[in-house]
Design an enzyme around this catalytic site. Structure first.
Site, PDB file in Angstrom:
ATOM      1  N   HIS A  16     -19.109 -74.186  -7.068  1.00  0.00           N
ATOM      2  CA  HIS A  16     -18.263 -73.629  -7.975  1.00  0.00           C
ATOM      3  C   HIS A  16     -18.325 -72.286  -8.152  1.00  0.00           C
ATOM      4  O   HIS A  16     -19.572 -71.658  -8.109  1.00  0.00           O
ATOM      5  CB  HIS A  16     -18.312 -74.342  -9.356  1.00  0.00           C
ATOM      6  CG  HIS A  16     -18.056 -75.900  -9.283  1.00  0.00           C
ATOM      7  ND1 HIS A  16     -18.795 -76.758 -10.326  1.00  0.00           N
ATOM      8  CD2 HIS A  16     -17.116 -76.591  -8.958  1.00  0.00           C
ATOM      9  CE1 HIS A  16     -18.137 -77.922 -10.291  1.00  0.00           C
ATOM     10  NE2 HIS A  16     -17.135 -78.012  -9.458  1.00  0.00           N
ATOM     11  N   ARG A  41     -23.977 -79.714 -23.945  1.00  0.00           N
ATOM     12  CA  ARG A  41     -23.705 -78.251 -23.997  1.00  0.00           C
ATOM     13  C   ARG A  41     -24.164 -77.820 -25.291  1.00  0.00           C
ATOM     14  O   ARG A  41     -23.762 -78.280 -26.405  1.00  0.00           O
ATOM     15  CB  ARG A  41     -22.369 -77.900 -23.905  1.00  0.00           C
ATOM     16  CG  ARG A  41     -21.384 -78.488 -22.628  1.00  0.00           C
ATOM     17  CD  ARG A  41     -20.053 -78.456 -22.511  1.00  0.00           C
ATOM     18  NE  ARG A  41     -19.644 -79.102 -21.299  1.00  0.00           N
ATOM     19  CZ  ARG A  41     -18.424 -78.852 -20.953  1.00  0.00           C
ATOM     20  NH1 ARG A  41     -17.248 -78.177 -21.614  1.00  0.00           N
ATOM     21  NH2 ARG A  41     -17.918 -79.402 -19.747  1.00  0.00           N
ATOM     22  N   HIS A  75     -26.542 -75.411 -21.108  1.00  0.00           N
ATOM     23  CA  HIS A  75     -26.593 -76.939 -21.359  1.00  0.00           C
ATOM     24  C   HIS A  75     -28.123 -77.064 -21.814  1.00  0.00           C
ATOM     25  O   HIS A  75     -29.075 -76.427 -21.706  1.00  0.00           O
ATOM     26  CB  HIS A  75     -26.550 -77.698 -19.728  1.00  0.00           C
ATOM     27  CG  HIS A  75     -25.125 -77.635 -19.296  1.00  0.00           C
ATOM     28  ND1 HIS A  75     -24.288 -78.601 -19.503  1.00  0.00           N
ATOM     29  CD2 HIS A  75     -24.447 -76.386 -18.861  1.00  0.00           C
ATOM     30  CE1 HIS A  75     -23.006 -78.232 -19.206  1.00  0.00           C
ATOM     31  NE2 HIS A  75     -23.017 -76.989 -18.594  1.00  0.00           N
ATOM     32  N   HIS A 115     -16.379 -76.461 -14.995  1.00  0.00           N
ATOM     33  CA  HIS A 115     -17.003 -75.301 -14.301  1.00  0.00           C
ATOM     34  C   HIS A 115     -15.806 -74.474 -13.804  1.00  0.00           C
ATOM     35  O   HIS A 115     -14.800 -75.048 -13.154  1.00  0.00           O
ATOM     36  CB  HIS A 115     -18.006 -75.397 -13.291  1.00  0.00           C
ATOM     37  CG  HIS A 115     -19.220 -75.948 -13.802  1.00  0.00           C
ATOM     38  ND1 HIS A 115     -20.221 -76.337 -12.979  1.00  0.00           N
ATOM     39  CD2 HIS A 115     -19.526 -76.558 -15.246  1.00  0.00           C
ATOM     40  CE1 HIS A 115     -21.118 -76.952 -13.827  1.00  0.00           C
ATOM     41  NE2 HIS A 115     -20.846 -77.024 -15.038  1.00  0.00           N
ATOM     42  N   HIS A 126     -19.698 -79.102  -7.342  1.00  0.00           N
ATOM     43  CA  HIS A 126     -20.800 -78.409  -7.954  1.00  0.00           C
ATOM     44  C   HIS A 126     -22.130 -78.329  -7.369  1.00  0.00           C
ATOM     45  O   HIS A 126     -22.524 -79.119  -6.555  1.00  0.00           O
ATOM     46  CB  HIS A 126     -21.163 -79.156  -9.521  1.00  0.00           C
ATOM     47  CG  HIS A 126     -22.175 -78.637  -9.861  1.00  0.00           C
ATOM     48  ND1 HIS A 126     -22.202 -77.309 -10.603  1.00  0.00           N
ATOM     49  CD2 HIS A 126     -23.689 -78.965 -10.100  1.00  0.00           C
ATOM     50  CE1 HIS A 126     -23.624 -76.969 -10.985  1.00  0.00           C
ATOM     51  NE2 HIS A 126     -24.262 -77.979 -10.554  1.00  0.00           N
ATOM     52  N   HIS A 140     -23.434 -71.844 -16.746  1.00  0.00           N
ATOM     53  CA  HIS A 140     -22.249 -71.870 -16.002  1.00  0.00           C
ATOM     54  C   HIS A 140     -21.132 -71.150 -16.711  1.00  0.00           C
ATOM     55  O   HIS A 140     -21.127 -71.180 -18.007  1.00  0.00           O
ATOM     56  CB  HIS A 140     -21.735 -73.453 -15.536  1.00  0.00           C
ATOM     57  CG  HIS A 140     -22.859 -74.262 -15.285  1.00  0.00           C
ATOM     58  ND1 HIS A 140     -23.074 -75.267 -16.133  1.00  0.00           N
ATOM     59  CD2 HIS A 140     -23.692 -74.311 -14.277  1.00  0.00           C
ATOM     60  CE1 HIS A 140     -24.122 -76.044 -15.538  1.00  0.00           C
ATOM     61  NE2 HIS A 140     -24.427 -75.625 -14.392  1.00  0.00           N
ATOM     62  N   HIS A 187     -17.615 -71.400 -17.586  1.00  0.00           N
ATOM     63  CA  HIS A 187     -16.750 -72.577 -17.637  1.00  0.00           C
ATOM     64  C   HIS A 187     -15.176 -72.006 -17.671  1.00  0.00           C
ATOM     65  O   HIS A 187     -14.855 -70.769 -17.895  1.00  0.00           O
ATOM     66  CB  HIS A 187     -16.955 -73.518 -18.803  1.00  0.00           C
ATOM     67  CG  HIS A 187     -18.194 -74.363 -18.535  1.00  0.00           C
ATOM     68  ND1 HIS A 187     -18.025 -75.882 -18.687  1.00  0.00           N
ATOM     69  CD2 HIS A 187     -19.266 -74.173 -18.317  1.00  0.00           C
ATOM     70  CE1 HIS A 187     -19.269 -76.279 -18.674  1.00  0.00           C
ATOM     71  NE2 HIS A 187     -19.933 -75.332 -18.150  1.00  0.00           N
ATOM     72  N   ASP A 208     -21.028 -71.435 -10.861  1.00  0.00           N
ATOM     73  CA  ASP A 208     -22.473 -71.926 -10.655  1.00  0.00           C
ATOM     74  C   ASP A 208     -23.336 -70.789 -10.951  1.00  0.00           C
ATOM     75  O   ASP A 208     -23.132 -69.780 -10.158  1.00  0.00           O
ATOM     76  CB  ASP A 208     -22.491 -72.856  -9.661  1.00  0.00           C
ATOM     77  CG  ASP A 208     -21.813 -74.169  -9.598  1.00  0.00           C
ATOM     78  OD1 ASP A 208     -21.131 -74.332 -10.874  1.00  0.00           O
ATOM     79  OD2 ASP A 208     -21.756 -74.893  -8.703  1.00  0.00           O
TER      80      ASP A 208
HETATM   81 CU   LIG Z   1     -21.747 -75.641 -17.515  1.00  0.00          CU
HETATM   82 ZN   LIG Z   2     -20.567 -76.399 -11.372  1.00  0.00          ZN
END
Ligand SMILES: [Cu+2]
Ligand SMILES: [Zn+2]
Length: 177
Positions: free
Chosen positions: A111, A168, A151, A94, A102, A76, A78, A114
């Site tokens: 998001h 993460r 992730h 995010h 999400h 994602h 962030h 995403d």
């Molecule tokens: Cu993420």
């Molecule tokens: Zn998200």
């Protein structure tokens, strides 16, 4: 087509080696919207790159990793451009320019940051490209910047706030180039 674009991005990365100069920031200010993130794992090892480019009002993100555990990984954009190892919580949640939840399979989502899961092969390599429809480049590179986070696990595309995708494992700060 994808391969050629990724190859071109790779050459640009080699040429720039992650160093942002005044000239590069001026090109960004002049409207040439392109930013790059060098992805590092918790130990500081470089495990890939991400490139974001504004194209026709959307943001295209290319992600390329190596030396990452095989399998699907949530990735994602962030909201904070800060990657402090080892847990990278400094990157915040995010990127969420439109106050959504999400995931594309969440009725209240997704998001702005995403993206689809990144599939990493048995050799630890993977790449993907995706268009982010919900945000502008100016919003992406706002005062606190933005980062790309990989992730440990797979994103289920619906569980707020992070798709149940686990810790993460890599992070990179987007820098205008
Ligand atoms: Cu993420
Ligand atoms: Zn998200």
């Amino acid at each position: 087509m994808t391969g050629r674009i990724l190859a071109a991005g790779g050459l640009a990365m080699l040429a720039l080696t992650g160093c942002v100069t005044k000239a590069q920031n001026e090109r960004y200010m002049a409207g040439q919207h392109r930013a790059q993130a060098e992805l590092r794992d918790a130990g500081g090892k470089i495990v890939g790159t991400a490139v974001a480019e504004e194209i026709d009002g959307s943001i295209r993100v290319l992600v390329d990793v190596r030396g990452v555990a095989p399998g699907p990984h949530g990735v994602h954009v962030h909201t904070v451009g800060k990657c402090t190892a080892p847990d990278f919580t400094s990157a915040g949640g995010h990127w969420n320019a439109t106050a959504k939840q999400h995931g594309k399979e969440n009725p209240m989502g997704p998001h702005s940051g995403d993206m689809p899961n990144l599939k990493v092969d048995e050799k630890g390599s993977g790449n993907g490209r995706f268009m982010l429809e919900g945000g502008t480049f100016a919003g992406l590179l706002d005062e606190d910047g933005a980062s790309l986070v990989v992730h440990a696990g797979e994103d289920d595309y619906k569980t707020d706030p992070s798709g149940n995708s686990g810790g993460r494992i890599a992070c990179g700060v987007f820098q205008a180039m």
